[in-house]
Design a protein around this motif. Structure first.
Motif, short mmCIF file in Angstrom:
data_model
loop_
_atom_site.label_atom_id
_atom_site.label_comp_id
_atom_site.label_asym_id
_atom_site.label_seq_id
_atom_site.Cartn_x
_atom_site.Cartn_y
_atom_site.Cartn_z
N UNK A 103 0.79 -1.21 0.20
CA UNK A 103 0.03 0.03 0.10
C UNK A 103 0.86 1.24 -0.12
N UNK A 104 2.07 1.08 0.71
CA UNK A 104 2.99 2.35 0.78
C UNK A 104 3.95 2.26 -0.46
N UNK A 105 3.64 1.57 -1.35
CA UNK A 105 4.38 1.54 -2.62
C UNK A 105 6.02 1.37 -2.20
N UNK A 106 6.11 0.62 -1.01
CA UNK A 106 7.69 -0.08 -0.85
C UNK A 106 7.88 -1.37 -1.45
N UNK A 107 6.88 -2.00 -1.87
CA UNK A 107 7.11 -3.40 -2.84
C UNK A 107 5.88 -3.14 -3.64
N UNK A 108 6.25 -3.77 -5.05
CA UNK A 108 5.22 -3.95 -5.91
C UNK A 108 4.25 -5.04 -5.58
N UNK A 109 3.16 -5.18 -6.54
CA UNK A 109 2.30 -6.18 -6.43
C UNK A 109 2.57 -7.57 -6.64
N UNK A 110 3.69 -7.88 -7.52
CA UNK A 110 4.11 -9.31 -7.80
C UNK A 110 4.92 -9.97 -6.57
#
Length: 149
Positions: A103-110
């Motif tokens: 959610x915080x964009x620290x890691x991507x969806x995959x």
């Protein structure tokens, strides 16, 4: 606007003045906003989390305060999260950290999907709960380390 949003906005405005950390007197802030001090605690613990890139320190007592430090970069946010995990973590908390990182964009969806698969309870069948939680914490930390440049 909800009270929790007002509290969060006021704290964020303190950061907007160019500071990387802010020191808050919980009772003073509650008085200024016309709320109870426990609402301040709720906002701090739910919105200023390690996975969101914040570190919280508090000192109790008459001169007590809450110090909120903002990570300066994505790497600092990930390191802060890794430090907060501890030696063991259950599946529920590991999943929450992964969802928050995504959610915080620290890691991507995959990557989030792969991490969720790795911390799944099914991978630890046959192990006692304590051992599973220790291994899960080590795995999660190692996966998060790959996001540090």
């Amino acid at each position: 606007m909800k009270m929790s949003d007002m509290i969060a906005d006021m704290i964020m405005d303190m950061f907007d003045e160019g500071e990387s950390s802010v020191q808050i007197q919980r009772n003073d802030l509650a008085n200024r906003l016309g709320c109870v001090p426990s609402q301040i605690n709720y906002v701090i613990t739910s919105r200023f989390t390690p996975e969101a890139g914040y570190r919280i320190e508090s000192r109790r007592g008459g001169g007590g305060y809450i110090l909120i430090t903002r990570a300066e970069s994505k790497d600092e946010a990930v390191v802060s999260l890794i430090k907060s995990i501890g030696d063991a973590i259950d599946e529920r908390n590991a999943r929450a950290h992964i969802y928050n990182c995504n959610y915080q964009k620290l890691i991507d969806d995959t990557s989030a999907k792969l991490m969720l698969a790795a911390v799944n309870e099914n991978n630890f069948k046959g192990l006692d709960r304590q051992s599973a939680n220790i291994i899960r914490a080590k795995q999660l930390k190692q996966m998060l380390l790959t996001y540090i440049d």
